[in-house]
Write an enzyme that holds these catalytic residues in place. Sequence first.
Site, mmCIF file in Angstrom:
data_model
loop_
_atom_site.group_PDB
_atom_site.id
_atom_site.type_symbol
_atom_site.label_atom_id
_atom_site.label_comp_id
_atom_site.label_asym_id
_atom_site.label_seq_id
_atom_site.Cartn_x
_atom_site.Cartn_y
_atom_site.Cartn_z
ATOM 1 N N LEU A 179 -3.175 -0.502 -9.374
ATOM 2 C CA LEU A 179 -2.169 -0.342 -8.334
ATOM 3 C C LEU A 179 -2.844 0.257 -7.115
ATOM 4 C CD1 LEU A 179 0.817 1.196 -10.359
ATOM 5 C CD2 LEU A 179 0.454 -1.205 -9.764
ATOM 6 N N ASP A 180 -2.410 -0.158 -5.929
ATOM 7 C CA ASP A 180 -2.936 0.430 -4.703
ATOM 8 C C ASP A 180 -2.651 1.931 -4.677
ATOM 9 O OD1 ASP A 180 -3.694 -2.099 -3.937
ATOM 10 O OD2 ASP A 180 -1.946 -2.418 -2.643
ATOM 11 N N LYS A 181 -3.418 2.637 -3.890
ATOM 12 C CA LYS A 181 -3.280 4.094 -3.795
ATOM 13 C C LYS A 181 -1.835 4.523 -3.570
ATOM 14 C CE LYS A 181 -4.606 7.975 -0.809
ATOM 15 N NZ LYS A 181 -5.378 8.395 0.393
#
Length: 329
Positions: free
Chosen positions: A144-146
Amino acid sequence: MSEPVSTDILELPADQRGQRLDRVLPLLYPGLSRSRLVALLRDGNLSLMNSQGAEISASPSMRIQGTERVRLHKIPELIPADVEAQPLDLDVVYQDEDLLVINKPASLVMHPAAGNPDSTVQNGLLHMNESLRDLPRAGIVHRLDKDTTGLFVVACSRRAYSSLVEQLQTRSMSREYTALVYGEMIAGGTIDAPIGRHPRDRLKMAVRQGGKPAITHFRVAEHLGTLTLVDVRLETGRTHQIRVHLASKHHPLVGDRTYGGRRGRPAGFSELVGNMVSEFGHQALHAQRLTLIHPADGRVMTFSAPLPEDFEMLLTAVRAEVVNNDAAE
């Protein structure tokens, strides 16, 4: 250091015609496990070509002709020795000897990189289970993106890693997201558009010819004035896929400065609520539901995670204002 490997082009054995690709590859690369090779294929570090040398789309389960060629471009490091185990308060939704399912908050990075050398999910996982150092990415199967919140799965064994990677490849793992986007989205649909590195900004991705196939399904969950709450299901898992696909349709995510720019207050909202929207601290994207097949016993398992508090508070304010606006008309 990365594992040593020859990057020569190798021919698939003719006597293996009709066999699955993932069962033939270990014959060419006996030093690498089947699950490792599948991961390399998935990430584009291993490519398949026809007899004329043209690259062809490949999946682990495809049946080979015995005339194809394969090239291993590189093998990313497993876990560098200097990545430390660090205690982190990870929100574990489920855990057994094969799986970990974690609910990630915003601002937590998945693995160490420039600007984020430690205190990442990977550091926390190694503290929970040092043996994860022997698996690619400490067992992290999808990322997952930050600033995306929600669920992701971690493999805790080699059999689990191989199974979960294959589930991603065959699309038998389902990942469902909730997103708040700008604009009045009329109806749901499917975005089938390839994604590759942005031609000018190497930190961004873009819909572009020659990119990797990317398919996103979406449906309207709720109309909220000049905003729309959307349910999204990934069929593929390219970097920034949901963010790029929705922005390409002129419906960028609320809070996504990378693909939506810095927007002013959305039309139709008061200064207070409009500022809540325009100043939301991260992209309004939450991995809400995850369905997978347990690698050990074949059970279909579904996990869900509620929206994070800040996302829920934003929706509450937006809904209340929409109701008030409708009543005033």
